[in-house]
Design a protein around this motif. Structure first.
Motif, PDB file in Angstrom:
ATOM      1  N   GLY A   1      35.505  31.745  28.330  1.00 15.67           N
ATOM      2  CA  GLY A   1      35.647  33.142  27.947  1.00 15.67           C
ATOM      3  C   GLY A   1      36.901  33.380  27.121  1.00 15.67           C
ATOM      4  O   GLY A   1      37.459  32.464  26.544  1.00 15.67           O
ATOM      5  N   SER A   2      37.344  34.620  27.118  1.00 21.28           N
ATOM      6  CA  SER A   2      38.527  35.010  26.346  1.00 21.28           C
ATOM      7  C   SER A   2      39.773  34.777  27.184  1.00 21.28           C
ATOM      8  O   SER A   2      40.149  35.604  28.008  1.00 21.28           O
ATOM      9  N   ILE A   3      40.407  33.637  26.958  1.00 25.80           N
ATOM     10  CA  ILE A   3      41.531  33.205  27.776  1.00 25.80           C
ATOM     11  C   ILE A   3      42.799  33.214  26.951  1.00 25.80           C
ATOM     12  O   ILE A   3      42.859  32.608  25.883  1.00 25.80           O
ATOM     13  N   PHE A   4      43.807  33.894  27.448  1.00 23.16           N
ATOM     14  CA  PHE A   4      45.103  33.906  26.794  1.00 23.16           C
ATOM     15  C   PHE A   4      45.729  32.528  26.915  1.00 23.16           C
ATOM     16  O   PHE A   4      45.670  31.901  27.987  1.00 23.16           O
ATOM     17  N   SER A   5      46.316  32.049  25.835  1.00 26.62           N
ATOM     18  CA  SER A   5      46.767  30.655  25.791  1.00 26.62           C
ATOM     19  C   SER A   5      47.920  30.355  26.751  1.00 26.62           C
ATOM     20  O   SER A   5      48.047  29.233  27.238  1.00 26.62           O
ATOM     21  N   ILE A   6      48.746  31.364  27.021  1.00 27.36           N
ATOM     22  CA  ILE A   6      49.857  31.171  27.957  1.00 27.36           C
ATOM     23  C   ILE A   6      49.399  31.710  29.307  1.00 27.36           C
ATOM     24  O   ILE A   6      49.256  32.921  29.489  1.00 27.36           O
ATOM     25  N   ASN A   7      49.139  30.811  30.233  1.00 27.29           N
ATOM     26  CA  ASN A   7      48.543  31.248  31.492  1.00 27.29           C
ATOM     27  C   ASN A   7      48.944  30.312  32.624  1.00 27.29           C
ATOM     28  O   ASN A   7      49.637  29.307  32.389  1.00 27.29           O
ATOM     29  N   VAL A   8      48.526  30.668  33.784  1.00 26.02           N
ATOM     30  CA  VAL A   8      48.740  29.839  34.971  1.00 26.02           C
ATOM     31  C   VAL A   8      47.385  29.553  35.586  1.00 26.02           C
ATOM     32  O   VAL A   8      46.593  30.471  35.790  1.00 26.02           O
ATOM     33  N   MET A   9      47.128  28.305  35.859  1.00 26.62           N
ATOM     34  CA  MET A   9      45.910  27.923  36.578  1.00 26.62           C
ATOM     35  C   MET A   9      46.312  27.378  37.939  1.00 26.62           C
ATOM     36  O   MET A   9      47.357  26.727  38.074  1.00 26.62           O
ATOM     37  N   GLY A  10      45.509  27.653  38.915  1.00 25.28           N
ATOM     38  CA  GLY A  10      45.899  27.220  40.251  1.00 25.28           C
ATOM     39  C   GLY A  10      44.752  27.167  41.215  1.00 25.28           C
ATOM     40  O   GLY A  10      43.606  27.503  40.881  1.00 25.28           O
ATOM     41  N   TRP A  11      45.079  26.719  42.414  1.00 25.65           N
ATOM     42  CA  TRP A  11      44.119  26.635  43.512  1.00 25.65           C
ATOM     43  C   TRP A  11      44.678  27.378  44.725  1.00 25.65           C
ATOM     44  O   TRP A  11      45.847  27.210  45.085  1.00 25.65           O
ATOM     45  N   TYR A  12      43.822  28.167  45.315  1.00 24.77           N
ATOM     46  CA  TYR A  12      44.117  28.841  46.570  1.00 24.77           C
ATOM     47  C   TYR A  12      43.077  28.380  47.580  1.00 24.77           C
ATOM     48  O   TYR A  12      42.037  27.836  47.222  1.00 24.77           O
ATOM     49  N   ARG A  13      43.366  28.624  48.842  1.00 28.46           N
ATOM     50  CA  ARG A  13      42.372  28.311  49.873  1.00 28.46           C
ATOM     51  C   ARG A  13      42.396  29.369  50.953  1.00 28.46           C
ATOM     52  O   ARG A  13      43.422  30.032  51.165  1.00 28.46           O
ATOM     53  N   GLN A  14      41.266  29.492  51.601  1.00 31.91           N
ATOM     54  CA  GLN A  14      41.152  30.454  52.706  1.00 31.91           C
ATOM     55  C   GLN A  14      40.364  29.818  53.828  1.00 31.91           C
ATOM     56  O   GLN A  14      39.195  29.453  53.657  1.00 31.91           O
ATOM     57  N   ALA A  15      41.037  29.672  54.952  1.00 36.23           N
ATOM     58  CA  ALA A  15      40.391  29.157  56.150  1.00 36.23           C
ATOM     59  C   ALA A  15      39.848  30.330  56.960  1.00 36.23           C
ATOM     60  O   ALA A  15      40.326  31.465  56.819  1.00 36.23           O
ATOM     61  N   PRO A  16      38.856  30.088  57.830  1.00 30.70           N
ATOM     62  CA  PRO A  16      38.291  31.172  58.642  1.00 30.70           C
ATOM     63  C   PRO A  16      39.371  31.888  59.446  1.00 30.70           C
ATOM     64  O   PRO A  16      40.188  31.256  60.113  1.00 30.70           O
ATOM     65  N   GLY A  17      39.376  33.203  59.353  1.00 27.87           N
ATOM     66  CA  GLY A  17      40.329  33.992  60.109  1.00 27.87           C
ATOM     67  C   GLY A  17      41.731  34.023  59.548  1.00 27.87           C
ATOM     68  O   GLY A  17      42.634  34.593  60.165  1.00 27.87           O
ATOM     69  N   LYS A  18      41.919  33.416  58.393  1.00 21.71           N
ATOM     70  CA  LYS A  18      43.252  33.381  57.796  1.00 21.71           C
ATOM     71  C   LYS A  18      43.234  34.013  56.416  1.00 21.71           C
ATOM     72  O   LYS A  18      42.185  34.169  55.804  1.00 21.71           O
ATOM     73  N   GLU A  19      44.423  34.365  55.944  1.00 23.11           N
ATOM     74  CA  GLU A  19      44.531  34.935  54.609  1.00 23.11           C
ATOM     75  C   GLU A  19      44.456  33.832  53.553  1.00 23.11           C
ATOM     76  O   GLU A  19      44.750  32.669  53.829  1.00 23.11           O
ATOM     77  N   ARG A  20      44.076  34.239  52.367  1.00 23.17           N
ATOM     78  CA  ARG A  20      44.059  33.298  51.264  1.00 23.17           C
ATOM     79  C   ARG A  20      45.494  32.893  50.942  1.00 23.17           C
ATOM     80  O   ARG A  20      46.384  33.745  50.892  1.00 23.17           O
ATOM     81  N   GLU A  21      45.713  31.598  50.721  1.00 25.87           N
ATOM     82  CA  GLU A  21      47.050  31.106  50.439  1.00 25.87           C
ATOM     83  C   GLU A  21      47.057  30.228  49.201  1.00 25.87           C
ATOM     84  O   GLU A  21      46.068  29.558  48.893  1.00 25.87           O
TER      85      GLU A  21
END
Length: 119
Positions: A26-46
């Protein structure tokens, strides 16, 4: 419109490895941050790890030394190599792409991919 599609999750025994991939389009700005988050059952996304377009990296303390994030900026791809997986790594892993400022930030998320680690 920006779309993120993850792949590579699955079931692995403790001590094993998995590699997650995420393709952005898609339309992606060239200066960006890519990352990974995770969410376990009953926990917040981290945050698990992220890598700006300048290629510096940051990791959650819980994954340092075991996970490695990398990106292929021309292809708008981000990867997460996960080694020595532990049962506590079990979660849904989400790819994230963001850019902007604290006052105007654009955040995009993938649909998530399940990682299950058996003991």
């Amino acid at each position: 419109q920006v779309q993120l599609v993850e792949s590579g999750g699955g079931l692995v025994q403790a001590g094993g490895s998995l590699r997650l991939s995420c393709a952005a389009s898609g339309s992606i700005f060239s200066i960006n941050v890519m990352g990974w988050y995770r969410q376990a059952p009953g926990k917040e996304r981290e945050l698990v790890a992220h890598i700006p377009s300048g290629d510096s990296t940051a990791y959650a303390d819980s994954v340092k030394g075991r996970f490695t994030i990398s990106r292929d900026s021309p292809k708008n791809m981000v990867y997460l190599q996960m080694n020595n997986l532990k049962p506590e790594d079990k979660a849904v892993y989400y790819c994230n792409l963001n850019w902007g400022t604290i006052h105007c930030r654009y955040d995009y998320w993938g649909q998530g991919t399940q990682v299950t680690v058996s003991s």
